[in-house]
Write an enzyme that holds these catalytic residues in place. Structure first.
Site, PDB file in Angstrom:
ATOM      1  N   ASP A 152     -26.286  10.944 118.057  1.00  0.00           N
ATOM      2  CA  ASP A 152     -25.805   9.580 117.881  1.00  0.00           C
ATOM      3  C   ASP A 152     -24.428   9.568 117.189  1.00  0.00           C
ATOM      4  O   ASP A 152     -23.876   8.513 116.905  1.00  0.00           O
ATOM      5  CB  ASP A 152     -26.816   8.706 117.130  1.00  0.00           C
ATOM      6  CG  ASP A 152     -27.172   9.270 115.775  1.00  0.00           C
ATOM      7  OD1 ASP A 152     -27.050  10.484 115.591  1.00  0.00           O
ATOM      8  OD2 ASP A 152     -27.587   8.486 114.894  1.00  0.00           O
ATOM      9  N   ASP A 187     -23.135  10.392 108.111  1.00  0.00           N
ATOM     10  CA  ASP A 187     -24.432  10.294 107.461  1.00  0.00           C
ATOM     11  C   ASP A 187     -24.398  11.253 106.282  1.00  0.00           C
ATOM     12  O   ASP A 187     -23.858  12.346 106.394  1.00  0.00           O
ATOM     13  CB  ASP A 187     -25.553  10.704 108.422  1.00  0.00           C
ATOM     14  CG  ASP A 187     -25.732   9.668 109.524  1.00  0.00           C
ATOM     15  OD1 ASP A 187     -25.043   8.636 109.460  1.00  0.00           O
ATOM     16  OD2 ASP A 187     -26.529   9.913 110.441  1.00  0.00           O
ATOM     17  N   GLU A 205     -22.471   4.709 105.685  1.00  0.00           N
ATOM     18  CA  GLU A 205     -23.695   4.425 106.427  1.00  0.00           C
ATOM     19  C   GLU A 205     -24.649   3.672 105.487  1.00  0.00           C
ATOM     20  O   GLU A 205     -24.496   3.717 104.269  1.00  0.00           O
ATOM     21  CB  GLU A 205     -24.341   5.726 106.889  1.00  0.00           C
ATOM     22  CG  GLU A 205     -24.814   6.614 105.752  1.00  0.00           C
ATOM     23  CD  GLU A 205     -26.239   7.082 105.917  1.00  0.00           C
ATOM     24  OE1 GLU A 205     -27.019   6.372 106.579  1.00  0.00           O
ATOM     25  OE2 GLU A 205     -26.578   8.139 105.373  1.00  0.00           O
TER      26      GLU A 205
END
Lengths: 600, 970
Positions: free
Chosen positions: A72, A178, A203
């Protein structure tokens, strides 16, 4: 007004398909280029036509930065660079560069070979795409061009995950990708210095979660697995091939060794072996423990964990199986799940986040009857457990990072809108900075006030600092000089030099002021009185009585002339250049007050 | 003494005159070199053509020490060059030399202070300035008693505080920190004014632009505190601001400063910013330091975590917050109870991460009550214990330990976290948390699930961890009988897995049994596998697991009289056996109908004087009265007494040290008497060449024994040392006499005589204070005869010695309070293996050695391992200091590896491994009393009074290891 513009093409108030466009001081940077797990149509990739309709992307983007190897965050990269067309530099860390193509190839295989899609990127495209990648080291400042520079920080999360600082001049943006603020069994914690960026793009997957201590989580997890295995049940742990999988493997491996358990542990994917190889190699990216002990034994050389074969799923007796993918939306994990779902002795442990629409999300939200492909109804009798093992920072972690970096504003991506809302409120309240949470395609603009550096000649600097008291670094200081703007550069020089450079003659500006003083005495007597008066007041300045009957205060001239009409009134001419304006006006006001009555 | 001797020698022998001349010359030389030092330096520096040359000279000069009296001259010369020198680096070196020189012992630097201050005036280089200030600091440190000097230096420091270089400012602050006046409420008001100024001046530099200066300012402040100046509370707010500094060294120092202030003003009230409430300063500081546990720099985190442990005045609810991460209450609302309850409720908004979907937004909550960052103390330890760096985790565990020791309720709460730490990935952390748990174990009772986690660690492969855990179990409270059973099962499992843990496990079970008699009682039938109707087979008495079970049961039975009723016959038999063989593990039990076991040491008779102690005293008194007996019976009495003492030592372990010590002394005396009883003394010299073997052997043995007595026993006091030395002196006299009688010619005797007289001299010097106690002894008489001895010829001197030795009385050995013999037991290698350790000759094999040492002082430097090869070759190995662990007071554990190598053998053979205690008579208690001068020059002038005898005493049984070096294959 200089501004920074941020437009999420994906991951705006959403998880998956991370892709954020940032324009900073005229430079355009794309952060991450991911795919979405929840979709199988065009929506799975970001809409690159937003950037340009028909021109080459290379002309519009200065660089692309990939934070880590999760799909992703990098899944759309070959599509973007080879099919849409981008030839500029792509930056990622060394482990990401090593592992990313394995995952992309796997993704391609599933989509093309299994689902039979056409018009998808090919293996060759992945290879070509990886050729455009420039690998960076941690804390290495990379000059993309003369002005744009990027720097990577450790982010935890998965092997090779990094946060990136993008800097142009004095404006900067930090993109976290992340990250994880608590260290785990194989990775350290994210760390950033006090870089005070204009904008921190963070994030916010766990914006409303504050997790328990990781030791409790680990103990709970091991206890659940152990109990099920002792009962003779089978444990399914859906994971993504890389990242949490290794973490859980290390956890189970050490536990098995300690408790001397015999039940087999299987790992489902062939690609793991290849990836584990990289884990063994990139020891410097792991945590303190693994770094210190790898000389004796590399923790990634597992003794108890074996490769999984499809036939094993039907074996009797207890076993633990790690299977991909992690959200139970396709592949082997779903197959095994179907086989085992009917038995209440078995257990499935979801170790991480599940996107809406996946089977994982459905069973976690309590659905016991699932509609599978072909109108089959699957009844779920096995136990469903959720252990938050995903290596994202929780609310406290996010706040901690913000505190470390001290940004001027924050922008949240990669999370659900409702949760973001809460965190946004908190950030604004506690740090008193602006916080944004744009949706996909929505542009956030923020204005910056960058510093403009000006060159000053050393002579001028020394001369100006010599005047007045000791330099105090904390206070701004007034300086006299000439600012020359020429050829896109600024220089502060002394007036003389400026005149010389510009070839101009110097003009003197003098102010002259008349002050009337009532004094019947003779001129020179009065001048003497004025002199004594000034000398008495202006102790710090040099006051001179010149032989021609005038008074000099520093460079200010005071002359007395007799008024022709009235003998009683004397006129004092006070004359000063514009540089001495301050002192000059002070003097005149002083003189206007009159002289003190003399005691003769 | 030596002078006397020389005089005598001079009279008799013309040869020696030259020797003396020679000595004189050397003495002259010494005198010559002294002034030349500064002169040579002067010449050197003048010769120097380039700065590099000059630097070289200075460096060479710096290697040699300078006597106190010539320091000033050297300083003058250096200063002269300083003014002339253009090169900054040379000036820097000179400045640093000035500092070094003013450190010279016995030199008062006030005479050079003015010069040093003057040099500051014209100095342009910042580095040299900083170095000069450093020199001033050294001078100031030497003259701290002089307030005028301090004021002067302070003025200088304040003046240079405005310098633009951070180095100079640093040094100035350091100077202020070390010299700022401490006297509070001094006689004059001006003094207190200055006091205030110092803190203000330093405080102003908390905001300096350079981080190095900021941290130096904080350190200077801490220095003031260390010197006893009470810091003002106003600094607190300034220090709090520094906690958010950009630089880690500043933050780290600021944390320390805050801690100091919190200890100074724990009860004063500070306002909370952004609200109008107030809390105690110590609570506020605690919150702030807790906050730093999640700092970006691990150095700061370690610092913060360490300091938390010592903040014991903090309120309990703040303390308990540190273990609670979910409680999101902020400091402001902590004051009222109902508000706290409400916050607790509203904090439920956060998900625990354990259940899916429990973080779904519920109703809108009062978000103001939930605070993510400023909650300070919240979860500080939770963070600290799961920190990435193990250094931080260890610091956190330590802090947890200290806080838990002072607060039982906190101890109860932190238990879960400590138990969790038993599974840490780093061994040191696990070990530390086990130790911590042991320390707080009197405050806690383990639940079963906690015990489960604890016991799982018994399978750890590290011996240290297992043993630490055994120690922990010794003092743990267990709540249920299942817990006891679980512990026993796990310990037995451990025993089968690691048989070497036997002793430790038995000991552990001993305490476990005696602590929980009521919990053990219901388990007894099961443990002994008795059956109401059937006789069960008798278990194997040599099975360590069975012994372990019995140890548990017998110790529980001590306080539980009903238990023996459950025993079967063989259990009683086994009890009798174990009580005898493992008396330290099995307590005396009062068993029905079995008086032979229970009576002897029953607690019924407890006289104040222990009978064995009395016996010991009687033995010794008997001996000390023996002057009046005839020699024959004296010898017999001594022999009996020695035998009695040895037996007593074996029987009564607590008296072993004293008994052995006395026995050794008596043995010396016996040997001496025997040697003097020899008939040889009456025979003409040439005839007894053979017989004297006994006398000289006795002398040698006495020497050995005295060294053992001096170095192998801990707790030996000065009185005993004197007696031991005295005995040694006697042995030396004996040696001298024997040699005198056996050797022909007088010349070798001269040296010996002189040596002996020197010994006597140094004995007198060392123990001058003890001489009054030694009436009628050998040395007492000897000192009376000293003038005669010195002037007489060696042969006469020997005669005098002989009579004195024979006439002198037996010196009473005063017994010390506590005396323990150093012992060592080698646990590993066990020496039972029949399989030789094979290795290729020429290569090296590592042998694991594991030994326990008791009552060894400073084992790191004294304990050696000796390996004896069959060919008589001996190898001495010095273990690393890190190989010694200290599990308890007076106990040490040596776990090391020794490397063996040898050329090829045809067949396997045994080598011997044993431990030695190295000693050096120079290091003995006697010589420490001599004043030691620091300078090498002066040491050369005075010859070492007592030449150091180095030697080793074997103090463990040797263990045989079977090894086989094979020839290398070609």
């Amino acid at each position: 007004m200089p501004e920074i513009k941020v437009t999420p093409l994906g991951a705006g108030q959403d998880v998956g398909r991370s892709c954020i466009l940032v324009s900073i001081a005229g430079k355009n940077v794309m952060l991450d280029c991911g795919m979405h797990m929840g979709y199988n149509d065009d929506r799975r990739f970001p809409d690159f036509s937003y950037i340009t309709q028909n021109g080459r992307l290379t002309d519009f983007l200065d660089c692309v930065i990939i934070s880590h190897f999760h799909l992703d965050h990098c899944g759309a990269l070959p599509y973007f660079s080879e099919m849409v067309g981008y030839d500029g530099p792509i930056y990622m860390t060394h482990p990401t560069k090593a592992i990313c193509p394995i995952l992309l190839e796997d993704y391609r295989k599933i989509t093309v070979d299994k689902k039979g899609e056409t018009n998808f990127f090919t293996s060759q495209m992945i290879k070509d795409c990886m050729k455009k990648v420039v690998a960076v080291h941690l804390h290495q400042t990379v000059q993309v061009d003369d002005e744009l520079e990027i720097k990577a920080y450790y982010a935890g999360h998965v092997l090779g995950a990094a946060m990136f600082q993008i800097r142009v001049g004095s404006e900067s943006v930090v993109y976290t990708g992340d990250y994880n603020m608590t260290p785990d069994r194989h990775l350290g914690a994210a760390w950033i210095d006090k870089c005070r960026p204009d904008l921190l793009i963070s994030e916010s997957t766990y914006a409303t979660t504050i997790r328990d201590s990781k030791r409790c989580r680990e103990r709970d997890f091991l206890k659940k697995v152990h109990e099920t295995v002792e009962r003779g049940g089978k444990v399914l742990i859906p994971v993504f091939a890389l990242g949490r999988a290794q973490e859980l493997c290390i956890l189970l491996e050490t536990f098995w060794e300690r408790m001397n358990l015999k039940a087999p542990i299987y790992f489902s994917m062939g690609l793991t072996e290849k990836a584990n190889h990289y884990y063994k190699l990139f020891i410097t990216w792991t945590n303190q423990k693994i770094r210190k002990t790898f000389v004796q034994r590399n923790m990634f050389e597992f003794k108890h964990i074996k490769a999984f074969d499809r036939a094993f799923a039907d074996n009797p007796g207890p076993m633990v199986v790690f299977a991909t993918p992690g959200m139970l939306h396709a592949g082997q994990s779903l197959q095994i799940f179907r086989k085992w779902a009917g038995n209440e002795k078995n257990m499935v442990i979801m170790p991480g986040y599940c996107v809406q629409g996946t089977v994982g999300h459905k069973i976690l939200s309590g659905q016991r009857k699932l509609e599978m492909e072909g109108r089959q109804i699957l009844e779920v009798k096995m136990q469903v457990e959720y252990m938050s093992f995903s290596a994202h920072a929780d609310a406290k972690g996010i706040m901690q990072l913000i505190r470390q970096a001290e940004p001027r504003s924050v922008l949240l991506v990669h999370g659900e809108a409702k949760k973001m809302e809460f965190l946004k409120q908190k950030i604004e309240q506690e740090f008193h900075v602006n916080c944004y949470m744009p949706a996909n395609g929505e542009t956030t603009t923020l204005f910056t006030s960058p510093n403009i550096p000006v060159d000053i000649s050393l002579g001028l600097l020394k001369r100006e600092t010599a005047i007045g008291l000791v330099p105090d670094s904390k206070k701004p200081k007034l300086m006299h000089g000439t600012l020359i703007m020429k050829d896109n550069s600024f220089r502060l020089v002394s007036p003389e030099q400026a005149l010389k450079e510009l070839g101009l003659g110097e003009h003197q500006l003098r102010f002259t002021c008349r002050v009337h003083i009532q004094d019947p005495r003779k001129e020179h007597e009065m001048v003497l009185r004025v002199y004594n008066h000034l000398k008495g007041i202006l102790k710090d300045y040099s006051v001179q009585h010149l032989p021609d009957g005038s008074i000099m205060v520093e460079s200010i001239l005071i002359q007395a002339t007799a008024q022709s009409e009235d003998q009683g009134t004397k006129v004092l001419l006070v004359s000063w250049t514009y540089q001495d304006e301050e002192l000059g006006s002070y003097l005149t006001s002083l003189l206007k007050k009159g002289l003190p009555p003399t005691t003769t | 003494m030596a002078a006397h001797l020389k005089k005598r020698v001079y009279e008799e022998f013309t040869k020696v005159v030259q020797q003396q001349q020679h000595e004189e010359i050397s003495a002259k030389k010494l005198r010559l070199t002294k002034p030349s030092k500064s002169a040579a330096l002067h010449v050197d520096l003048c010769k120097a053509t380039s700065p590099a040359d000059a630097l070289q000279y200075l460096l060479q000069f710096a290697r040699k020490p300078v006597e106190a009296e010539s320091v000033e001259g050297v300083v003058r010369i250096l200063l002269e060059h300083y003014y002339k020198e253009n090169d900054a680096s040379v000036r820097l070196k000179i400045a640093s030399l000035l500092g070094l020189l003013s450190k010279t012992a016995g030199f008062s630097p006030d005479c050079i202070m003015d010069d040093a201050i003057n040099t500051l005036q014209n100095e342009k280089s910042h580095q040299v300035l900083a170095q000069l200030l450093d020199t001033l600091l050294v001078i100031g440190m030497k003259l701290t008693e002089n307030p005028a000097v301090r004021m002067r230096l302070l003025d200088v420091a304040c003046k240079y505080l405005t310098d633009s270089s951070h180095g100079v400012r640093n040094k100035c602050l350091q100077l202020i920190g070390y010299l700022g006046s401490v006297e509070k409420g001094a006689t004059k008001e001006t003094e207190s004014l200055v006091t205030k100024d110092v803190q203000k001046i330093i405080g102003d530099h908390f905001n300096d632009q350079d981080p190095r200066v900021r941290s130096a300012a904080i350190k200077a402040m801490l220095q003031l505190h260390e010197r006893g100046l009470k810091l003002q509370q106003t600094i607190y707010s300034q220090a709090c601001k520094l906690l958010s500094d950009d630089y880690e060294q500043v933050r780290s120092a600021a944390v320390q400063l805050i801690w100091v202030l919190s200890q100074l003003y724990p009860e004063s009230i500070v306002p909370i910013p952004s609200s109008n409430e107030e809390i105690r300063l110590v609570d506020d500081a605690f919150g702030k330091i807790c906050h730093m546990v999640s700092d970006g720099s691990w150095v700061v985190r370690v610092q913060a975590a360490k300091l938390l442990g010592s903040m014991q005045q903090v309120s309990s609810h703040f303390l308990e917050q540190t273990l609670d991460k979910k409680l999101m209450s902020d400091l402001r609302r902590k004051r009222t109870a109902h508000e706290r309850a409400k916050e607790l409720y509203s904090s439920g908004e956060f998900s625990s991460g354990r259940k899916w979907g429990d973080d779904a937004p519920k109703e809108e909550v009062d978000t103001g009550a939930v605070n993510l960052i400023e909650s300070g103390a919240c979860g500080a330890f939770v963070h600290g214990l799961e920190d990435e760096m193990y250094e931080v985790r260890i610091a956190a565990v330590e802090a947890l330990c200290m806080l838990a020791q002072s607060s039982p309720s906190f101890a109860e709460k932190c238990l879960d976290f400590l138990v969790d730490m038993f599974n840490d990935e780093i061994e040191e952390v696990r070990l530390q948390s086990i130790h911590t748990m042991r320390k707080i174990s009197n405050n806690i009772t383990l639940r079963e699930d906690q015990l489960d986690t604890v016991l799982a660690v018994l399978e750890d492969s590290s011996r240290d961890i297992r043993e630490a855990l055994h120690e922990l179990l010794c003092c743990t409270n267990v709540s249920t009988k299942e817990g006891i059973h679980l512990a026993l099962v796990e310990l037995l499992k451990n025993l089968t897995k690691y048989p070497t843990d036997r002793e430790s496990i038995w000991k552990c079970l001993k305490f476990l049994g005696s602590r929980h008699p009521t919990l053990v009682l219901p388990l007894v039938p099961e443990l002994l596998s008795t059956h109401p109707f059937f006789d069960t087979p008798e278990p194997d008495m040599d099975d360590p697991a069975y012994i372990a079970v019995l140890v548990l049961i017998f110790n529980a039975a001590k306080t539980c009289p009903t238990m023996p009723a459950l025993f079967s016959d063989h259990t009683f038999r086994h009890y009798a056996y174990l009580r005898d063989s493992l008396s330290h593990l099995v307590p005396p039990l009062r068993l029905p109908g079995r008086k032979l076991v229970s009576s002897p040491v029953s607690p019924s008779v407890t006289p104040h004087e222990d009978p064995s102690q009395q016996f010991l005293q009687q033995c010794l008194e008997r001996v000390y009265n023996l002057q009046h007996l005839d020699p024959q019976s004296t010898q017999e009495l001594l022999e009996f007494t020695i035998r009695d003492l040895q037996r007593l030592g074996e029987l009564q372990s607590e008296l072993a040290g004293v008994a052995d010590f006395s026995a050794a002394y008596l043995r010396c005396q016996l040997l001496l008497i025997k040697a003097l009883q020899e008939k040889l003394w009456n025979v003409a010299a040439p005839l007894y060449l053979k017989q004297n073997a006994l006398a000289s052997a006795a002398a040698k043995q006495i020497m050995e024994e005295t060294y053992k007595m001096e170095f192998m026993y801990s707790g030996v006091e000065n009185r005993q040392v004197v007696t031991i030395h005295h005995m040694r002196l006697q042995a030396k006299a004996l040696q001298l006499i024997v040699t005198a009688r056996t050797t022909r010619g007088v010349e070798p005797l001269f040296g010996m005589c002189e040596n002996f007289l020197q010994e006597v001299d140094s004995f007198q010097r060392c123990f001058i204070s003890e001489l009054p106690h030694m009436q009628d002894s050998f040395v007492d008489k000897l000192l009376d005869l000293m003038p005669r001895l010195v002037t007489s010829k060696p042969s006469e001197a020997v005669k005098i010695l002989q009579t004195t030795l024979r006439q002198s009385t037996f010196l009473h050995l005063p017994l010390p309070e506590q005396i323990h013999k150093a012992t060592a037991t080698i646990i590993e290698p066990a020496g039972e293996s029949d399989n030789p350790l094979r290795f290729t000759s020429g290569l090296v094999v590592a042998l694991d050695v594991d030994a326990t040492l008791e009552h060894v002082q400073d084992p790191q430097s004294t304990v050696k391992v000796q390996v004896l090869y069959p060919d008589g070759q001996a190898q001495l190995i010095h273990p690393k200091p890190a190989d010694f662990r200290n599990p308890g007071p007076g106990r040490h554990r040596l776990i090391t590896q020794i490397y063996l190598s040898h050329t090829a053998w045809t067949e396997p053979c045994q080598i011997e491994v044993r431990l030695l205690l190295a000693y050096n008579s120079n290091r003995s208690k006697a010589s420490t009393r001599l004043s030691k001068s620091t300078w090498i020059d002066s040491m050369e002038a005075v010859p070492p009074s007592e030449y150091g005898i180095e030697g080793t005493i074997p103090f463990s049984k040797s263990v045989k290891v079977y090894i086989m070096p094979k020839p290398a294959r070609r």
